[in-house]
Design a protein around this motif. Structure first.
Motif, PDB file in Angstrom:
ATOM      1  N   ASN A  72       0.829  -1.215   0.000  1.00  0.00           N
ATOM      2  CA  ASN A  72       0.000   0.000   0.000  1.00  0.00           C
ATOM      3  C   ASN A  72       0.857   1.256   0.000  1.00  0.00           C
ATOM      4  OD1 ASN A  72      -1.766  -2.179   0.697  1.00  0.00           O
ATOM      5  ND2 ASN A  72      -3.227  -0.704   1.507  1.00  0.00           N
ATOM      6  N   VAL A  73       1.891   1.274   0.868  1.00  0.00           N
ATOM      7  CA  VAL A  73       2.769   2.443   0.921  1.00  0.00           C
ATOM      8  C   VAL A  73       3.528   2.593  -0.396  1.00  0.00           C
ATOM      9  CG1 VAL A  73       4.638   3.560   2.188  1.00  0.00           C
ATOM     10  CG2 VAL A  73       3.023   2.113   3.404  1.00  0.00           C
ATOM     11  N   THR A  74       4.028   1.490  -0.917  1.00  0.00           N
ATOM     12  CA  THR A  74       4.767   1.540  -2.183  1.00  0.00           C
ATOM     13  C   THR A  74       3.877   2.013  -3.320  1.00  0.00           C
ATOM     14  OG1 THR A  74       6.130  -0.313  -1.398  1.00  0.00           O
ATOM     15  CG2 THR A  74       6.228   0.195  -3.743  1.00  0.00           C
ATOM     16  N   ALA A  75       2.617   1.594  -3.311  1.00  0.00           N
ATOM     17  CA  ALA A  75       1.698   2.004  -4.372  1.00  0.00           C
ATOM     18  C   ALA A  75       1.478   3.516  -4.363  1.00  0.00           C
ATOM     19  CB  ALA A  75       0.362   1.277  -4.216  1.00  0.00           C
ATOM     20  N   VAL A  76       1.347   4.108  -3.181  1.00  0.00           N
ATOM     21  CA  VAL A  76       1.180   5.562  -3.100  1.00  0.00           C
ATOM     22  C   VAL A  76       2.399   6.271  -3.679  1.00  0.00           C
ATOM     23  CG1 VAL A  76       0.916   7.530  -1.527  1.00  0.00           C
ATOM     24  CG2 VAL A  76      -0.373   5.431  -1.126  1.00  0.00           C
ATOM     25  N   LEU A  77       3.592   5.724  -3.427  1.00  0.00           N
ATOM     26  CA  LEU A  77       4.821   6.342  -3.933  1.00  0.00           C
ATOM     27  C   LEU A  77       4.908   6.323  -5.454  1.00  0.00           C
ATOM     28  CD1 LEU A  77       7.760   5.276  -1.581  1.00  0.00           C
ATOM     29  CD2 LEU A  77       6.610   7.476  -1.734  1.00  0.00           C
ATOM     30  N   GLN A  78       4.139   5.445  -6.093  1.00  0.00           N
ATOM     31  CA  GLN A  78       4.188   5.391  -7.557  1.00  0.00           C
ATOM     32  C   GLN A  78       3.605   6.647  -8.202  1.00  0.00           C
ATOM     33  OE1 GLN A  78       6.034   2.756  -8.562  1.00  0.00           O
ATOM     34  NE2 GLN A  78       5.969   2.391  -6.357  1.00  0.00           N
ATOM     35  N   ALA A  79       2.991   7.497  -7.393  1.00  0.00           N
ATOM     36  CA  ALA A  79       2.457   8.765  -7.914  1.00  0.00           C
ATOM     37  C   ALA A  79       3.546   9.799  -8.143  1.00  0.00           C
ATOM     38  CB  ALA A  79       1.408   9.326  -6.956  1.00  0.00           C
ATOM     39  N   LEU A  80       4.791   9.486  -7.793  1.00  0.00           N
ATOM     40  CA  LEU A  80       5.866  10.477  -7.882  1.00  0.00           C
ATOM     41  C   LEU A  80       6.062  11.075  -9.274  1.00  0.00           C
ATOM     42  CD1 LEU A  80       8.573   9.121  -5.434  1.00  0.00           C
ATOM     43  CD2 LEU A  80       7.510  11.383  -5.417  1.00  0.00           C
ATOM     44  N   PRO A  81       6.085  10.276 -10.355  1.00  0.00           N
ATOM     45  CA  PRO A  81       6.228  10.922 -11.666  1.00  0.00           C
ATOM     46  C   PRO A  81       5.137  11.950 -11.949  1.00  0.00           C
ATOM     47  CG  PRO A  81       6.585   8.562 -11.848  1.00  0.00           C
ATOM     48  CD  PRO A  81       6.074   8.811 -10.463  1.00  0.00           C
ATOM     49  N   LEU A 128      -4.410  14.119 -13.087  1.00  0.00           N
ATOM     50  CA  LEU A 128      -5.663  14.131 -12.326  1.00  0.00           C
ATOM     51  C   LEU A 128      -6.224  12.719 -12.163  1.00  0.00           C
ATOM     52  CD1 LEU A 128      -7.362  17.296 -13.864  1.00  0.00           C
ATOM     53  CD2 LEU A 128      -6.230  17.099 -11.645  1.00  0.00           C
ATOM     54  N   VAL A 129      -6.171  11.919 -13.232  1.00  0.00           N
ATOM     55  CA  VAL A 129      -6.644  10.539 -13.149  1.00  0.00           C
ATOM     56  C   VAL A 129      -5.766   9.741 -12.191  1.00  0.00           C
ATOM     57  CG1 VAL A 129      -6.984   8.403 -14.463  1.00  0.00           C
ATOM     58  CG2 VAL A 129      -7.677  10.584 -15.454  1.00  0.00           C
ATOM     59  N   GLY A 130      -4.460   9.993 -12.247  1.00  0.00           N
ATOM     60  CA  GLY A 130      -3.543   9.307 -11.337  1.00  0.00           C
ATOM     61  C   GLY A 130      -3.856   9.600  -9.879  1.00  0.00           C
ATOM     62  N   PHE A 131      -4.225  10.837  -9.584  1.00  0.00           N
ATOM     63  CA  PHE A 131      -4.561  11.172  -8.207  1.00  0.00           C
ATOM     64  C   PHE A 131      -5.866  10.491  -7.767  1.00  0.00           C
ATOM     65  CE2 PHE A 131      -1.911  15.208  -8.645  1.00  0.00           C
ATOM     66  CZ  PHE A 131      -0.835  14.610  -8.014  1.00  0.00           C
ATOM     67  N   VAL A 139       0.036   3.554 -12.084  1.00  0.00           N
ATOM     68  CA  VAL A 139       1.114   3.087 -12.962  1.00  0.00           C
ATOM     69  C   VAL A 139       0.805   3.422 -14.419  1.00  0.00           C
ATOM     70  CG1 VAL A 139       2.268   1.029 -13.853  1.00  0.00           C
ATOM     71  CG2 VAL A 139       1.896   1.281 -11.394  1.00  0.00           C
ATOM     72  N   THR A 140      -0.433   3.207 -14.835  1.00  0.00           N
ATOM     73  CA  THR A 140      -0.805   3.486 -16.229  1.00  0.00           C
ATOM     74  C   THR A 140      -0.658   4.962 -16.561  1.00  0.00           C
ATOM     75  OG1 THR A 140      -2.366   1.628 -16.209  1.00  0.00           O
ATOM     76  CG2 THR A 140      -2.645   3.281 -17.939  1.00  0.00           C
ATOM     77  N   THR A 141      -1.170   5.823 -15.694  1.00  0.00           N
ATOM     78  CA  THR A 141      -1.070   7.258 -15.963  1.00  0.00           C
ATOM     79  C   THR A 141       0.368   7.743 -15.847  1.00  0.00           C
ATOM     80  OG1 THR A 141      -1.671   7.679 -13.643  1.00  0.00           O
ATOM     81  CG2 THR A 141      -3.432   7.792 -15.273  1.00  0.00           C
ATOM     82  N   GLY A 142       1.131   7.143 -14.932  1.00  0.00           N
ATOM     83  CA  GLY A 142       2.547   7.504 -14.825  1.00  0.00           C
ATOM     84  C   GLY A 142       3.318   7.135 -16.072  1.00  0.00           C
ATOM     85  N   LEU A 143       3.054   5.944 -16.615  1.00  0.00           N
ATOM     86  CA  LEU A 143       3.706   5.524 -17.858  1.00  0.00           C
ATOM     87  C   LEU A 143       3.319   6.451 -19.008  1.00  0.00           C
ATOM     88  CD1 LEU A 143       3.338   1.640 -17.598  1.00  0.00           C
ATOM     89  CD2 LEU A 143       5.463   2.961 -17.473  1.00  0.00           C
TER      90      LEU A 143
END
Length: 298
Positions: free
Chosen positions: A97-106, A130-133, A273-277
């Protein structure tokens, strides 16, 4: 024969594995010793390793200007905050869960660069952010059923890392990477040492000492591998492989702690992950267009 990009991708995946294994060791330590004690002891070992590495590489130079020192101070402040908030969340939340939140960094770095550094962000990337958030909201689920203070701390760690990365972007080329990492390590270690004076220390077991040693080894390995990855391949190609850290977190969280995220958390992670990519892809495409325009100004 592997290409430079293939080698960079392998190094980045190994770096994410190392960082996630470090997180696993630190979470295992939460049952034995206080957070600040764990950070301080791991920090001493990490700083010693960075000093040995910098001596071997010959990269210790401090002949840069006041502006760079201010940025290093700002970056180190972000690093200290990120370490505290992330590990506090990690000690009290499932690893994945914590790691997943960190994927918002990009996403957060792209948005912050647009707001504070005037970097252009088109409507497609803004929509992806916005979708990523929304994906982040699915993970932390603000409300009486899914939200707690530790989810807020995970978000605070994202904000601190965003500050760190923005300061890094503004550093001049005169500042060696090893000096930046060393200053961050010293800042985190010193802060944890001071904070630990107000917290009773505990004597770790033999297993706890092993966890501490493992955390120190893998966090240093993660830094070295991530720097090697970026230098080996193109940043636009290598960066998406950071998301493999989430896969490691899912596997280790299940095997070590018996945790598996629920459906909404997995859905939120997939959205992030999808929106970050997509954001990384758009940045790469924009960079190619700018480079093409510079080569052919007509």
């Amino acid at each position: 024969m592997l290409t430079d990009n293939a080698r960079g991708a392998i190094f980045m995946m190994l770096a994410m594995a190392a960082f996630t294994i470090n997180d696993t060791f630190m979470k295992l330590l939460s049952a034995e010793i206080p957070l600040f004690q764990a950070l301080f002891i791991r920090g001493i070992a990490s700083v010693a390793a960075f000093l040995c590495l910098s001596g071997w590489m010959g990269g210790l130079r401090f002949d840069f200007g006041r502006r760079d020192w201010i940025l290093i101070g700002l970056r180190t402040t972000g690093e200290v905050g990120a370490a505290y908030f992330f590990l506090t969340a990690l000690f009290n939340m499932p690893l994945a869960n914590v790691t997943a939140v960190l994927q918002a960094l990009p996403l957060t770095v792209t948005l912050a660069a647009a707001l504070f550094l005037a970097e252009p962000v088109g409507w497609k990337r803004l929509t992806a952010i916005l979708v990523g958030f929304l994906g982040v909201m699915l993970i932390i689920r603000p409300g009486p059923d899914g939200f707690n203070i530790y989810a807020l701390m995970a978000l605070a760690s994202v904000a601190c890392v965003t500050l760190r990365d923005l300061a890094t972007r503004r550093l001049s080329d005169r500042v060696p990477s090893i000096v930046v990492a060393l200053c961050a390590g010293i800042g985190v270690t010193a802060s944890a040492g001071i904070a630990s004076l107000w917290v009773p220390w505990a004597m770790p077991s033999a297993a706890g000492l092993g966890f501490l040693s493992g955390a120190a080894v893998f966090v240093v390995a993660g830094y070295i591998l991530s720097v090697t990855a970026v230098r080996a391949g193109d940043l636009g190609f290598v960066s998406p492989f950071r998301y493999t850290g989430l896969l490691w977190a899912l596997v280790l969280g299940l095997l070590i702690f018996g945790d598996w995220p629920d459906g909404l958390t997995l859905m939120g992670a997939a959205i992030i992950v999808t929106t970050g990519l997509f954001t990384l892809f758009r940045e790469r495409a924009t960079g190619r267009r700018k480079a093409s325009a510079l080569r052919d100004p007509s």
